[in-house]
Design a protein around this motif. Structure first.
Motif, PDB file in Angstrom:
ATOM      1  N   VAL A 340       0.555  -1.234  -0.137  1.00 46.34           N
ATOM      2  CA  VAL A 340       0.131  -0.069  -0.003  1.00 46.34           C
ATOM      3  C   VAL A 340       0.895   1.170   0.104  1.00 46.34           C
ATOM      4  N   ALA A 341       0.496   2.206  -0.426  1.00 46.87           N
ATOM      5  CA  ALA A 341       1.187   3.541  -0.504  1.00 46.87           C
ATOM      6  C   ALA A 341       0.250   4.782   0.170  1.00 46.87           C
ATOM      7  N   LEU A 342       0.846   5.270   0.951  1.00 46.07           N
ATOM      8  CA  LEU A 342       0.384   6.631   1.536  1.00 46.07           C
ATOM      9  C   LEU A 342       1.100   7.920   1.089  1.00 46.07           C
ATOM     10  N   ALA A 343       0.223   8.925   0.779  1.00 46.20           N
ATOM     11  CA  ALA A 343       1.064  10.189   0.421  1.00 46.20           C
ATOM     12  C   ALA A 343       0.946  11.035   1.583  1.00 46.20           C
ATOM     13  N   HIS A 344       2.234  11.563   1.800  1.00 46.60           N
ATOM     14  CA  HIS A 344       2.270  12.786   2.875  1.00 46.60           C
ATOM     15  C   HIS A 344       3.605  13.648   2.531  1.00 46.60           C
ATOM     16  N   ARG A 345       3.202  15.044   2.715  1.00 47.67           N
ATOM     17  CA  ARG A 345       4.242  15.965   2.337  1.00 47.67           C
ATOM     18  C   ARG A 345       5.498  15.741   3.000  1.00 47.67           C
ATOM     19  N   GLU A 346       5.453  15.268   4.229  1.00 53.19           N
ATOM     20  CA  GLU A 346       6.619  14.757   5.190  1.00 53.19           C
ATOM     21  C   GLU A 346       6.935  13.414   5.092  1.00 53.19           C
ATOM     22  N   GLY A 347       6.559  12.654   4.035  1.00 53.55           N
ATOM     23  CA  GLY A 347       6.570  11.305   4.090  1.00 53.55           C
ATOM     24  C   GLY A 347       7.982  10.821   4.640  1.00 53.55           C
ATOM     25  N   TYR A 348       9.044  11.372   4.068  1.00 55.61           N
ATOM     26  CA  TYR A 348      10.354  10.846   4.403  1.00 55.61           C
ATOM     27  C   TYR A 348      10.801  10.967   5.949  1.00 55.61           C
ATOM     28  N   ILE A 360       9.569  -1.038   9.675  1.00 51.47           N
ATOM     29  CA  ILE A 360      10.285  -0.876   8.394  1.00 51.47           C
ATOM     30  C   ILE A 360       9.380  -0.822   7.176  1.00 51.47           C
ATOM     31  N   GLY A 361       9.416   0.431   6.670  1.00 50.80           N
ATOM     32  CA  GLY A 361       8.659   0.385   5.369  1.00 50.80           C
ATOM     33  C   GLY A 361       9.621   1.183   4.586  1.00 50.80           C
ATOM     34  N   ASP A 362       9.282   1.877   3.467  1.00 51.11           N
ATOM     35  CA  ASP A 362      10.330   2.572   2.654  1.00 51.11           C
ATOM     36  C   ASP A 362       9.373   3.763   1.984  1.00 51.11           C
ATOM     37  N   PHE A 363      10.408   4.862   1.656  1.00 51.49           N
ATOM     38  CA  PHE A 363       9.962   6.259   1.137  1.00 51.49           C
ATOM     39  C   PHE A 363      10.440   5.937  -0.437  1.00 51.49           C
ATOM     40  N   ARG A 364       9.457   6.573  -1.243  1.00 50.84           N
ATOM     41  CA  ARG A 364       9.723   6.635  -2.641  1.00 50.84           C
ATOM     42  C   ARG A 364       9.247   8.031  -3.115  1.00 50.84           C
ATOM     43  N   ALA A 365      10.375   8.955  -3.516  1.00 50.18           N
ATOM     44  CA  ALA A 365      10.311  10.563  -3.756  1.00 50.18           C
ATOM     45  C   ALA A 365       9.105  10.324  -4.846  1.00 50.18           C
ATOM     46  N   PRO A 366       8.211  11.570  -4.767  1.00 51.87           N
ATOM     47  CA  PRO A 366       8.288  12.748  -3.632  1.00 51.87           C
ATOM     48  C   PRO A 366       7.894  12.406  -2.633  1.00 51.87           C
ATOM     49  N   ASP A 367       6.760  11.789  -2.305  1.00 54.70           N
ATOM     50  CA  ASP A 367       5.973  12.065  -0.838  1.00 54.70           C
ATOM     51  C   ASP A 367       5.439  10.542  -0.710  1.00 54.70           C
ATOM     52  N   ILE A 368       5.882   9.341  -1.183  1.00 56.24           N
ATOM     53  CA  ILE A 368       5.220   8.358  -0.876  1.00 56.24           C
ATOM     54  C   ILE A 368       5.878   7.243   0.302  1.00 56.24           C
ATOM     55  N   LEU A 369       4.863   6.981   1.248  1.00 60.01           N
ATOM     56  CA  LEU A 369       5.306   6.039   2.131  1.00 60.01           C
ATOM     57  C   LEU A 369       4.794   4.782   1.641  1.00 60.01           C
ATOM     58  N   ARG A 370       5.879   3.683   1.564  1.00 68.15           N
ATOM     59  CA  ARG A 370       5.421   2.316   1.138  1.00 68.15           C
ATOM     60  C   ARG A 370       5.364   1.159   2.224  1.00 68.15           C
ATOM     61  N   PHE A 371       4.384   0.318   2.239  1.00 70.61           N
ATOM     62  CA  PHE A 371       4.404  -0.634   3.206  1.00 70.61           C
ATOM     63  C   PHE A 371       4.060  -1.881   2.346  1.00 70.61           C
ATOM     64  N   GLY A 372       4.873  -2.981   2.571  1.00 70.98           N
ATOM     65  CA  GLY A 372       4.732  -4.229   1.524  1.00 70.98           C
ATOM     66  C   GLY A 372       4.266  -5.275   2.699  1.00 70.98           C
ATOM     67  N   PHE A 373       3.431  -6.090   2.075  1.00 67.93           N
ATOM     68  CA  PHE A 373       3.036  -7.255   3.024  1.00 67.93           C
ATOM     69  C   PHE A 373       3.397  -8.564   2.303  1.00 67.93           C
ATOM     70  N   THR A 374       4.246  -9.198   3.140  1.00 64.61           N
ATOM     71  CA  THR A 374       4.647 -10.538   2.692  1.00 64.61           C
ATOM     72  C   THR A 374       3.849 -11.664   3.452  1.00 64.61           C
ATOM     73  N   PRO A 375       2.967 -12.239   2.693  1.00 62.29           N
ATOM     74  CA  PRO A 375       2.125 -13.197   3.423  1.00 62.29           C
ATOM     75  C   PRO A 375       2.867 -14.276   4.298  1.00 62.29           C
ATOM     76  N   LEU A 376       4.030 -14.460   3.869  1.00 65.95           N
ATOM     77  CA  LEU A 376       4.586 -15.683   4.650  1.00 65.95           C
ATOM     78  C   LEU A 376       4.961 -15.568   5.742  1.00 65.95           C
ATOM     79  N   TYR A 377       5.208 -14.012   6.196  1.00 68.48           N
ATOM     80  CA  TYR A 377       5.742 -13.780   7.925  1.00 68.48           C
ATOM     81  C   TYR A 377       5.159 -12.408   8.302  1.00 68.48           C
ATOM     82  N   VAL A 378       4.468 -11.642   7.339  1.00 65.08           N
ATOM     83  CA  VAL A 378       3.555 -10.635   8.209  1.00 65.08           C
ATOM     84  C   VAL A 378       2.524 -11.175   9.018  1.00 65.08           C
ATOM     85  N   ARG A 379       2.181 -10.693  10.031  1.00 66.43           N
ATOM     86  CA  ARG A 379       0.867 -11.295  10.845  1.00 66.43           C
ATOM     87  C   ARG A 379      -0.082 -10.114  10.679  1.00 66.43           C
TER      88      ARG A 379
END
Ligand SMILES: Cc1ncc(COP(=O)(O)O)c(C=O)c1O
Length: 411
Positions: A340-348, A360-379
């Protein structure tokens, strides 16, 4: 419905994939939502690599190319990936990086469609896909890379197009393309379709052959958990093997590499997609990592992935209202990959403050907070806790601290 931690714990108790988490070595207390960038470490990899280094390399030395079947790694590992992406074992080979495989397959596609000079893609595709195609076009001289927005692709396909190259799940927004429909449309105009599965393989029930796909590539280090810089994979549908010619016609793709003849002759089947010596240690790690998928139903993976993403978004909507987030991915799970991706001006800075709280998620310029869900290990409870800590970051205003605004080389 009001979501609670207890409800998430109940979902974990009913999760048919719950036991798979124990196959991974995850730090205690850490919530890892970046398996779409670098998968977590499967517990069996260290021992397997130790054996490959100590015994196969250390003791066996060069004999291990035969004795430990190192030479078969590209086909063997490719065959194991095949099941996860709806391909036959002999249609997938493990080799090189995704970038290099894009070059090889796109160039091969141009050779398979002589007279056609256009490669079609979309603006905002993952940069390496566009950069490699730009390089290929510059090298070929008369090839044009044409990009059109996602909703215009079907119309833009015409008989000048040799190849359609798309990433099935968009790296930033998580938007999912309709692979079957776009492949069918490409075929209507006589073009080939190449799919970048970097954000799909291991996370979705990909069905390359069911969709009639011609070509595909993808990363080994994301949902396949092969480790940093793991080798990638390439898929070529069996009906194209005979016509397929790699522009990187290295000796490992030769029909008889150990005859050392001067003239190149493509190898049998997909062996011809190989270029140079396989990175044995990287492939060994990836092969071991793939065991985490043994016996797993990809339909269950997809169902859990959609549920985790929906849970995250519902919690953000309920608990983070008023903090300036915008949902920057499809709200409907069926139109989204496993992130999923959330946009926020202060995302970084927000992401850095969240990482400091061990989410731990990551940031993709210019303003995206990215969260990935790996079904094998994320609860499910990890999703609950991640949003809980995101709320803390926002309510405390901790992200304003100067240290969270320092940009690192890798975001
Ligand atoms: C869609 C996509 N393609 C390709 C790559 C990377 O390719 P490579 O492994 O060659 O760096 C990524 C990396 O994040 C990606 O998201």
């Amino acid at each position: 419905m009001t979501l609670t931690r207890a409800a998430c714990e109940a979902l974990d108790r009913d999760d048919p994939l719950a036991a798979r988490r124990a196959l991974f070595d995850l730090p205690e207390g850490l919530i890892y939502l970046d398996g779409n960038s670098l998968g977590a470490l499967p517990r069996n990899v260290g021992e397997r690599l130790g054996h490959a280094v100590g015994q196969e390399w250390g003791r066996g030395l060069i004999r291990s190319w035969n004795a430990a079947a190192w030479i078969d790694l590209p086909a063997r590992v490719g065959g194991k990936i095949a099941r996860l992406i709806g391909a036959e074992a002999d249609e997938v080979i493990c080799a090189d990086s995704t970038s290099v495989n894009i070059f090889k397959l796109a160039a091969a596609a141009l050779m398979m469609r002589p007279g056609r000079k256009v490669i079609l893609s979309e603006p905002g595709n993952f940069p390496t896909d566009l950069y490699v195609l730009q390089g290929l076009a510059a090298f070929a001289g008369d090839v044009e890379l044409r990009t059109v927005p996602a909703d215009q692709i079907a119309e833009a396909l015409d008989d000048s197009v040799a190849l359609l190259l798309l990433t099935q799940v968009h790296y930033k927004s998580g938007r999912l393309h309709d692979m079957a429909a776009l492949t069918a449309r490409a075929h209507e105009v006589g073009a080939l379709a190449l799919w970048d599965l970097s954000h799909s393989a291991g996370a979705l029930a990909v069905d390359l052959n069911g969709c009639g796909a011609d070509l595909a590539v993808g990363c080994g280090y994301k949902y396949l958990n092969g480790g940093p810089g793991a080798p990638a994979f390439a898929f070529v549908a069996r009906r194209h093997h005979e016509a397929f010619r790699s522009p990187l016609s290295g000796w490992m793709g030769h029909a008889r590499p150990f005859e050392f003849v001067d003239a190149y002759e493509p190898g049998q089947g997909l062996a011809r997609a190989l270029c140079g010596t396989p990175p044995v240690l990287g492939m060994t790690a990836l092969e071991a990592a793939l065991e985490a998928f043994d016996g797993v139903d990809m339909g269950q993976i997809r169902a859990k992935s959609m549920a985790l993403g929906d849970l995250f978004l519902e919690l953000v909507e309920q608990r983070c209202a008023g903090h300036g987030f915008e949902i920057a991915c499809p709200r409907d799970a069926r139109a989204r990959g496993s992130q999923v991706a959330l946009a926020h001006r202060e995302g970084y800075a927000i992401m850095q403050a969240l990482i400091a709280r061990e989410v731990i998620g990551d940031f993709r310029a210019p303003d995206i907070l990215r969260f990935g869900f790996t079904p094998l290990y994320v609860r499910y409870v990890d999703v609950w806790e991640a949003v809980e800590r995101l709320v803390q970051v926002m309510e405390s205003g901790q992200w304003r601290e100067a240290r969270f605004h320092q940009k690192a080389a890798v975001t």
